[in-house]
Write a protein that holds these residues in place. Structure first.
Motif, PDB file in Angstrom:
ATOM      1  N   SER A  29      -9.166  -9.182  34.863  1.00 22.47           N
ATOM      2  CA  SER A  29      -9.707  -8.599  33.643  1.00 22.47           C
ATOM      3  C   SER A  29      -9.785  -7.068  33.691  1.00 22.47           C
ATOM      4  N   GLN A  30      -9.484  -6.471  34.833  1.00 23.95           N
ATOM      5  CA  GLN A  30      -9.512  -5.014  34.933  1.00 23.95           C
ATOM      6  C   GLN A  30      -8.418  -4.415  34.056  1.00 23.95           C
ATOM      7  N   PRO A  31      -8.690  -3.263  33.441  1.00 25.66           N
ATOM      8  CA  PRO A  31      -7.668  -2.662  32.580  1.00 25.66           C
ATOM      9  C   PRO A  31      -6.415  -2.237  33.343  1.00 25.66           C
ATOM     10  N   ASN A  32      -6.544  -1.857  34.592  1.00 24.12           N
ATOM     11  CA  ASN A  32      -5.391  -1.426  35.370  1.00 24.12           C
ATOM     12  C   ASN A  32      -5.057  -2.423  36.482  1.00 24.12           C
ATOM     13  N   ALA A  33      -5.265  -3.707  36.235  1.00 22.42           N
ATOM     14  CA  ALA A  33      -5.049  -4.728  37.268  1.00 22.42           C
ATOM     15  C   ALA A  33      -3.595  -4.753  37.732  1.00 22.42           C
ATOM     16  N   ILE A  34      -2.670  -4.659  36.796  1.00 27.17           N
ATOM     17  CA  ILE A  34      -1.256  -4.719  37.174  1.00 27.17           C
ATOM     18  C   ILE A  34      -0.880  -3.507  38.014  1.00 27.17           C
ATOM     19  N   GLY A  35      -1.325  -2.325  37.612  1.00 24.19           N
ATOM     20  CA  GLY A  35      -1.036  -1.119  38.391  1.00 24.19           C
ATOM     21  C   GLY A  35      -1.633  -1.178  39.789  1.00 24.19           C
ATOM     22  N   ALA A  36      -2.860  -1.689  39.899  1.00 23.99           N
ATOM     23  CA  ALA A  36      -3.501  -1.811  41.209  1.00 23.99           C
ATOM     24  C   ALA A  36      -2.763  -2.813  42.091  1.00 23.99           C
TER      25      ALA A  36
END
Length: 95
Positions: A29-36
């Protein structure tokens, strides 16, 4: 970006591997989950984790960034605010 079953399955598998290998806790659910997740896969030494990161980059149409770039830059306030400072969800809140 559309989150379909294939993308979510890849994210779950990569998240599990990153948690076990690098002890990184990423929530979907984090906004930058894919980037992380992409950054974590670049730091991994395991070939399967790197392959999952490459697959996620293909599915999400996001290029994998080199490891030298920071995940997120934090902007610090330029002036000293008057009042108390507290931390709320990792962000500075001036009261």
């Amino acid at each position: 970006m559309e989150l379909n079953k294939e993308v979510l399955d890849c994210m779950k598998a990569l998240r599990r591997r990153l948690r076990e290998e690098l002890e990184v806790d990423i929530r979907l659910s984090q906004p930058n989950a894919i980037g992380a997740m992409l950054d974590g896969s670049l730091k991994s030494i395991d070939e399967e984790t790197r392959r999952l990161g490459q697959r996620l980059a293909e599915l999400s149409d996001q290029p994998q960034r080199p490891t030298s770039t920071p995940i997120a830059a934090v902007e610090l306030p330029s002036a000293n605010p008057s009042g108390a400072v507290r931390i709320y969800r990792g962000q500075r809140v001036y009261a």
